[in-house]
Write a protein that holds these residues in place. Sequence first.
Motif, mmCIF file in Angstrom:
data_model
loop_
_atom_site.group_PDB
_atom_site.id
_atom_site.type_symbol
_atom_site.label_atom_id
_atom_site.label_comp_id
_atom_site.label_asym_id
_atom_site.label_seq_id
_atom_site.Cartn_x
_atom_site.Cartn_y
_atom_site.Cartn_z
ATOM 1 N N GLU A 12 0.765 -1.191 0.105
ATOM 2 C CA GLU A 12 -0.069 0.186 -0.040
ATOM 3 C C GLU A 12 0.824 1.235 0.093
ATOM 4 O OE1 GLU A 12 -3.925 2.098 0.285
ATOM 5 O OE2 GLU A 12 -3.095 0.119 -0.360
ATOM 6 N N LEU A 13 2.115 1.292 0.926
ATOM 7 C CA LEU A 13 2.802 2.474 0.932
ATOM 8 C C LEU A 13 3.770 2.597 -0.571
ATOM 9 C CD1 LEU A 13 4.083 2.046 4.722
ATOM 10 C CD2 LEU A 13 2.531 3.687 3.532
ATOM 11 N N SER A 14 3.882 1.286 -0.914
ATOM 12 C CA SER A 14 4.506 1.531 -2.350
ATOM 13 C C SER A 14 3.722 2.158 -3.490
ATOM 14 C CB SER A 14 5.123 0.132 -2.797
ATOM 15 O OG SER A 14 5.880 0.206 -3.912
ATOM 16 N N ASP A 15 2.509 1.940 -3.209
ATOM 17 C CA ASP A 15 1.567 2.519 -4.435
ATOM 18 C C ASP A 15 1.373 4.054 -4.068
ATOM 19 O OD1 ASP A 15 1.068 -0.018 -5.530
ATOM 20 O OD2 ASP A 15 -0.606 -0.315 -4.555
ATOM 21 N N LEU A 16 1.284 4.522 -2.668
ATOM 22 C CA LEU A 16 1.299 5.730 -2.272
ATOM 23 C C LEU A 16 2.401 6.778 -2.301
ATOM 24 C CD1 LEU A 16 -1.087 4.935 0.804
ATOM 25 C CD2 LEU A 16 -1.733 5.954 -1.262
ATOM 26 N N LEU A 17 3.578 5.954 -2.286
ATOM 27 C CA LEU A 17 4.804 6.614 -2.539
ATOM 28 C C LEU A 17 5.680 5.914 -3.636
ATOM 29 C CD1 LEU A 17 5.735 6.448 1.511
ATOM 30 C CD2 LEU A 17 4.791 8.593 0.340
ATOM 31 N N SER A 32 7.971 6.894 -5.607
ATOM 32 C CA SER A 32 9.298 7.460 -5.609
ATOM 33 C C SER A 32 10.310 6.533 -4.881
ATOM 34 C CB SER A 32 9.743 8.735 -5.279
ATOM 35 O OG SER A 32 9.313 8.965 -3.860
ATOM 36 N N TYR A 33 9.334 5.790 -3.859
ATOM 37 C CA TYR A 33 10.215 4.873 -2.876
ATOM 38 C C TYR A 33 10.509 3.486 -3.470
ATOM 39 C CZ TYR A 33 9.448 7.858 1.208
ATOM 40 O OH TYR A 33 9.779 8.793 2.065
ATOM 41 N N VAL A 34 11.795 3.093 -3.163
ATOM 42 C CA VAL A 34 12.163 1.568 -3.578
ATOM 43 C C VAL A 34 11.723 0.640 -2.591
ATOM 44 C CG1 VAL A 34 14.054 0.352 -3.903
ATOM 45 C CG2 VAL A 34 13.959 2.512 -4.876
ATOM 46 N N THR A 35 11.180 -0.553 -2.628
ATOM 47 C CA THR A 35 10.841 -1.540 -1.737
ATOM 48 C C THR A 35 12.030 -2.490 -1.437
ATOM 49 O OG1 THR A 35 8.710 -1.171 -2.019
ATOM 50 C CG2 THR A 35 9.228 -3.191 -0.866
ATOM 51 N N ASP A 55 23.316 0.152 2.584
ATOM 52 C CA ASP A 55 23.293 1.169 1.351
ATOM 53 C C ASP A 55 22.655 2.408 1.885
ATOM 54 O OD1 ASP A 55 22.556 2.142 -1.024
ATOM 55 O OD2 ASP A 55 21.449 0.695 -1.967
ATOM 56 N N ASP A 56 23.031 3.339 1.454
ATOM 57 C CA ASP A 56 22.802 4.696 1.732
ATOM 58 C C ASP A 56 21.605 5.264 0.999
ATOM 59 O OD1 ASP A 56 24.426 5.070 3.966
ATOM 60 O OD2 ASP A 56 25.870 5.693 2.744
ATOM 61 N N ALA A 57 20.988 4.559 -0.002
ATOM 62 C CA ALA A 57 19.740 5.173 -0.825
ATOM 63 C C ALA A 57 18.897 5.620 0.094
ATOM 64 C CB ALA A 57 19.193 3.832 -1.576
ATOM 65 N N ARG A 58 17.875 6.831 -0.525
ATOM 66 C CA ARG A 58 16.969 7.436 0.320
ATOM 67 C C ARG A 58 15.798 6.885 -0.300
ATOM 68 N NH1 ARG A 58 18.155 8.755 4.718
ATOM 69 N NH2 ARG A 58 16.302 10.227 4.683
ATOM 70 N N ASP A 59 14.697 7.072 0.471
ATOM 71 C CA ASP A 59 13.446 6.878 0.040
ATOM 72 C C ASP A 59 13.129 5.337 -0.206
ATOM 73 O OD1 ASP A 59 12.804 9.588 0.118
ATOM 74 O OD2 ASP A 59 12.617 9.779 -1.795
ATOM 75 N N VAL A 60 13.125 4.665 0.980
ATOM 76 C CA VAL A 60 13.486 3.248 0.819
ATOM 77 C C VAL A 60 12.241 2.759 1.963
ATOM 78 C CG1 VAL A 60 14.667 1.103 1.259
ATOM 79 C CG2 VAL A 60 15.709 3.092 0.134
ATOM 80 N N LEU A 61 11.737 1.691 1.437
ATOM 81 C CA LEU A 61 10.517 0.788 2.440
ATOM 82 C C LEU A 61 11.252 -0.580 2.762
ATOM 83 C CD1 LEU A 61 7.019 1.766 0.579
ATOM 84 C CD2 LEU A 61 8.091 2.624 2.946
ATOM 85 N N PHE A 62 11.680 -0.797 3.725
ATOM 86 C CA PHE A 62 12.318 -2.078 4.116
ATOM 87 C C PHE A 62 11.179 -3.044 4.621
ATOM 88 C CE2 PHE A 62 15.759 0.980 4.356
ATOM 89 C CZ PHE A 62 16.947 0.055 3.440
#
Length: 179
Positions: A19-24, A26-29, A66-73
Amino acid sequence: MRIAVSGTHRSGKSTLIEELSDLLPSYVTVDEPYHQLEEEGYAFATPPSVEDFEAQLARSIANLEDDARDVLFDRCPVDFIGYLLAHEDCDAFDVDAWLPRVRRALQKLDLIVLVGIERPDRIALSASEDEELRLAVDEKLKELLLDNPYALDVEVLEVEGALRARAKQVLEHLPDASR
């Protein structure tokens, strides 16, 4: 922001991540360590052993390097500490030996979203599910993240309610620039 979604199995973590991936968009999962290791050919015991959970803990720590920004773990190191402390062979796990690495890894997160088991339980379980372990891990995670006995020094947001309500709670917690 770097956000980890934490919780015991069958609590709604992966559904919330979707759900968050759909709403965000630009975020990588980042998939949970169990699936990553399984895809690489790691053979887990049934039920998973202390060594299996330690392998997932090590992968979870590595994922955060990893220092990537905008990530959902999907999961974070605290999840595996919870499983290890609730494991029937927990005496074989030395939490103190892992804590320095876990603390360093958690510094790379901006937020841990805790998805706990609600009453009544929102998730239907099959007869083969280990309900006792699920409840024990849920209790351990709440203790580790909310009571913070190991001074993990990470911001935690506990969410509840239906999927949309949970997602809304996360979005409301993010700075405007992160959406």
